[in-house]
Design a protein around this motif. Sequence first.
Motif, PDB file in Angstrom:
ATOM      1  N   PRO A 197     -29.926  -9.120  34.992  1.00 11.05           N
ATOM      2  CA  PRO A 197     -30.014 -10.214  34.021  1.00 11.05           C
ATOM      3  C   PRO A 197     -28.677 -10.816  33.628  1.00 11.05           C
ATOM      4  N   PHE A 198     -27.611 -10.034  33.734  1.00 15.94           N
ATOM      5  CA  PHE A 198     -26.323 -10.542  33.278  1.00 15.94           C
ATOM      6  C   PHE A 198     -25.526 -11.217  34.384  1.00 15.94           C
ATOM      7  N   THR A 199     -26.047 -11.207  35.601  1.00 14.89           N
ATOM      8  CA  THR A 199     -25.453 -11.996  36.681  1.00 14.89           C
ATOM      9  C   THR A 199     -26.431 -13.042  37.203  1.00 14.89           C
ATOM     10  N   GLY A 200     -27.722 -12.851  36.934  1.00 16.52           N
ATOM     11  CA  GLY A 200     -28.744 -13.765  37.430  1.00 16.52           C
ATOM     12  C   GLY A 200     -29.186 -13.469  38.847  1.00 16.52           C
ATOM     13  N   PHE A 201     -28.695 -12.376  39.444  1.00 17.43           N
ATOM     14  CA  PHE A 201     -29.052 -12.070  40.833  1.00 17.43           C
ATOM     15  C   PHE A 201     -30.333 -11.250  40.884  1.00 17.43           C
ATOM     16  N   THR A 202     -31.195 -11.570  41.841  1.00 23.07           N
ATOM     17  CA  THR A 202     -32.440 -10.834  42.056  1.00 23.07           C
ATOM     18  C   THR A 202     -32.541 -10.376  43.495  1.00 23.07           C
ATOM     19  N   ALA A 203     -32.761  -9.087  43.685  1.00 26.39           N
ATOM     20  CA  ALA A 203     -33.022  -8.515  45.010  1.00 26.39           C
ATOM     21  C   ALA A 203     -34.513  -8.269  45.126  1.00 26.39           C
ATOM     22  N   TRP A 204     -35.115  -8.638  46.254  1.00 28.35           N
ATOM     23  CA  TRP A 204     -36.546  -8.440  46.427  1.00 28.35           C
ATOM     24  C   TRP A 204     -36.848  -8.040  47.866  1.00 28.35           C
ATOM     25  N   ALA A 205     -37.958  -7.383  48.033  1.00 26.14           N
ATOM     26  CA  ALA A 205     -38.453  -7.052  49.371  1.00 26.14           C
ATOM     27  C   ALA A 205     -39.960  -6.922  49.340  1.00 26.14           C
ATOM     28  N   PHE A 206     -40.583  -7.390  50.390  1.00 27.01           N
ATOM     29  CA  PHE A 206     -42.008  -7.213  50.668  1.00 27.01           C
ATOM     30  C   PHE A 206     -42.037  -6.467  51.989  1.00 27.01           C
ATOM     31  N   VAL A 207     -42.381  -5.189  51.929  1.00 31.34           N
ATOM     32  CA  VAL A 207     -42.207  -4.293  53.071  1.00 31.34           C
ATOM     33  C   VAL A 207     -42.934  -4.827  54.302  1.00 31.34           C
ATOM     34  N   GLY A 208     -42.198  -4.972  55.389  1.00 31.85           N
ATOM     35  CA  GLY A 208     -42.746  -5.458  56.637  1.00 31.85           C
ATOM     36  C   GLY A 208     -42.913  -6.954  56.712  1.00 31.85           C
ATOM     37  N   VAL A 209     -42.563  -7.661  55.624  1.00 37.09           N
ATOM     38  CA  VAL A 209     -42.755  -9.110  55.568  1.00 37.09           C
ATOM     39  C   VAL A 209     -41.433  -9.844  55.424  1.00 37.09           C
ATOM     40  N   GLY A 210     -40.639  -9.489  54.425  1.00 33.04           N
ATOM     41  CA  GLY A 210     -39.378 -10.187  54.239  1.00 33.04           C
ATOM     42  C   GLY A 210     -38.603  -9.674  53.058  1.00 33.04           C
ATOM     43  N   SER A 211     -37.335 -10.052  52.975  1.00 39.00           N
ATOM     44  CA  SER A 211     -36.456  -9.651  51.892  1.00 39.00           C
ATOM     45  C   SER A 211     -35.242 -10.566  51.876  1.00 39.00           C
ATOM     46  N   ASN A 212     -34.589 -10.654  50.729  1.00 40.98           N
ATOM     47  CA  ASN A 212     -33.319 -11.363  50.666  1.00 40.98           C
ATOM     48  C   ASN A 212     -32.131 -10.414  50.740  1.00 40.98           C
ATOM     49  N   MET A 213     -32.409  -9.137  51.056  1.00 37.02           N
ATOM     50  CA  MET A 213     -31.363  -8.124  51.116  1.00 37.02           C
ATOM     51  C   MET A 213     -31.259  -7.530  52.520  1.00 37.02           C
ATOM     52  N   ARG A 214     -30.115  -6.926  52.798  1.00 36.84           N
ATOM     53  CA  ARG A 214     -29.923  -6.226  54.066  1.00 36.84           C
ATOM     54  C   ARG A 214     -28.887  -5.124  53.874  1.00 36.84           C
ATOM     55  N   PRO A 215     -28.881  -4.135  54.761  1.00 38.65           N
ATOM     56  CA  PRO A 215     -27.868  -3.078  54.679  1.00 38.65           C
ATOM     57  C   PRO A 215     -26.476  -3.645  54.945  1.00 38.65           C
ATOM     58  N   ARG A 216     -25.459  -2.908  54.525  1.00 34.83           N
ATOM     59  CA  ARG A 216     -24.093  -3.272  54.884  1.00 34.83           C
ATOM     60  C   ARG A 216     -23.869  -3.023  56.371  1.00 34.83           C
ATOM     61  N   SER A 217     -22.796  -3.540  56.901  1.00 34.38           N
ATOM     62  CA  SER A 217     -22.538  -3.428  58.343  1.00 34.38           C
ATOM     63  C   SER A 217     -22.118  -2.026  58.749  1.00 34.38           C
ATOM     64  N   SER A 218     -21.586  -1.229  57.815  1.00 34.19           N
ATOM     65  CA  SER A 218     -21.147   0.122  58.175  1.00 34.19           C
ATOM     66  C   SER A 218     -21.212   1.036  56.959  1.00 34.19           C
ATOM     67  N   TYR A 219     -21.379   2.323  57.247  1.00 37.05           N
ATOM     68  CA  TYR A 219     -21.412   3.358  56.219  1.00 37.05           C
ATOM     69  C   TYR A 219     -20.587   4.547  56.699  1.00 37.05           C
ATOM     70  N   SER A 220     -20.059   5.293  55.760  1.00 31.51           N
ATOM     71  CA  SER A 220     -19.297   6.494  56.075  1.00 31.51           C
ATOM     72  C   SER A 220     -20.167   7.722  55.823  1.00 31.51           C
ATOM     73  N   VAL A 221     -20.067   8.709  56.693  1.00 36.45           N
ATOM     74  CA  VAL A 221     -20.831   9.945  56.498  1.00 36.45           C
ATOM     75  C   VAL A 221     -19.944  11.180  56.524  1.00 36.45           C
ATOM     76  N   SER A 222     -18.661  11.044  56.833  1.00 37.69           N
ATOM     77  CA  SER A 222     -17.772  12.209  56.966  1.00 37.69           C
ATOM     78  C   SER A 222     -16.479  12.016  56.181  1.00 37.69           C
ATOM     79  N   PRO A 223     -16.495  12.176  54.884  1.00 41.44           N
ATOM     80  CA  PRO A 223     -17.692  12.374  54.062  1.00 41.44           C
ATOM     81  C   PRO A 223     -18.229  11.033  53.574  1.00 41.44           C
ATOM     82  N   PRO A 224     -19.437  11.014  53.039  1.00 41.61           N
ATOM     83  CA  PRO A 224     -19.950   9.779  52.442  1.00 41.61           C
ATOM     84  C   PRO A 224     -19.397   9.576  51.039  1.00 41.61           C
ATOM     85  N   LYS A 225     -19.394   8.345  50.589  1.00 46.34           N
ATOM     86  CA  LYS A 225     -19.155   8.064  49.170  1.00 46.34           C
ATOM     87  C   LYS A 225     -20.507   8.153  48.476  1.00 46.34           C
TER      88      LYS A 225
END
Length: 345
Positions: A197-225
């Motif tokens: 509410p304090f930025t006005g941003f909304t993330a949504w997803a309809f499973v198997g249909v669509g979303s305005n979100m996506r994963p980041r391009s990379s993640y760390s696992v050794s170790p993870p944050k």
Amino acid sequence: MHGIALTPGSNLWFTILPKDTWLFGLRRPGIEPSTPCAPEPRLLHTEAKSGFEGSAGCVSRGCSTRWQRGEEVRDENSLKEKSKGKTRVGDSELLTMGDLQSHRKMFNLIKNTFPEIMVNSEEHDNVVDKAATWSQDIPADIYKIPAGKDVPAESITVWIDPLDATQEYTENLVKYVTTMVCVAVDGKPVIGVIHQPFTGFTAWAFVGVGSNMRPRSSYSVSPPKVIVSRSHSGKVKSFVHDAFGNSTTIVEAGGAGYKVLSLLEMPADTIDQADVYIHIRFIKKWDICAGAALLNHMGGHMTTLKGEDIDYSGTPINKGGLVVSVGVDHKAMLERLPNWDPEKH
């Protein structure tokens, strides 16, 4: 038709609007718009927009009505903070007027319109909001959403968190604050909306249909944050270091909705980034269902510490803790965790 139709009788159905809006539809005799519309199937939608400005409406061939509600959370300067009780480990659970005002709008709108559906909210209040007003407005992007399927109304559970991160809200740490709505079918998250509410941003997803979100391009696992709750981070820090090593970076944050967003690609650099979200205590389903829907759509995972899927029906409590990830080997993460039973801590 778009979304998930609920049968028999009311032929109720749900879908998502791409910007700021959770939308659901209804075909039922006696439910008429306040402005003239052709006798086609109509939509009824709720919206969390720019600081808890909500809307509800009906649509026929693009004709819509919209209910505008005030910015209950963002503009509730007089918090009137109080405790609504204690958690099982003795922490005070805070309640503000922002929580209540947001709950009254979100819950009453949905439940009064769709009495057939189970609606679970974090807050409880007997106030009925009868002050809804209507106007015409609906984004054209709704028509891009593919057709859904019929499901019985009794298979639907709606989870509402009118104000996530209440503690942080009282401390004016508003970046952590979200409101969330989730629709589960047969206990599986299907639609999720997380609104800031304090930025006005909304993330949504309809499973198997669509979303305005996506994963980041990379993640760390050794170790993870790893992102954890700032309100009770002591034991989880030891848990994380035992799992991934003492060099693991731990981010303390408020709000389950915020923590899920920290794993995803956000449109602006206004949120912490993490690779895994871990919670080792009980947590309520209205805190996590919306995030689970977003992650499920992207191929991510939200499980208990033992790797079990969470049933988003029935009791509101998830007693198994959480491991949340996307874009990494979730099973490998689980295998590194020490033994821990949230029911014993």
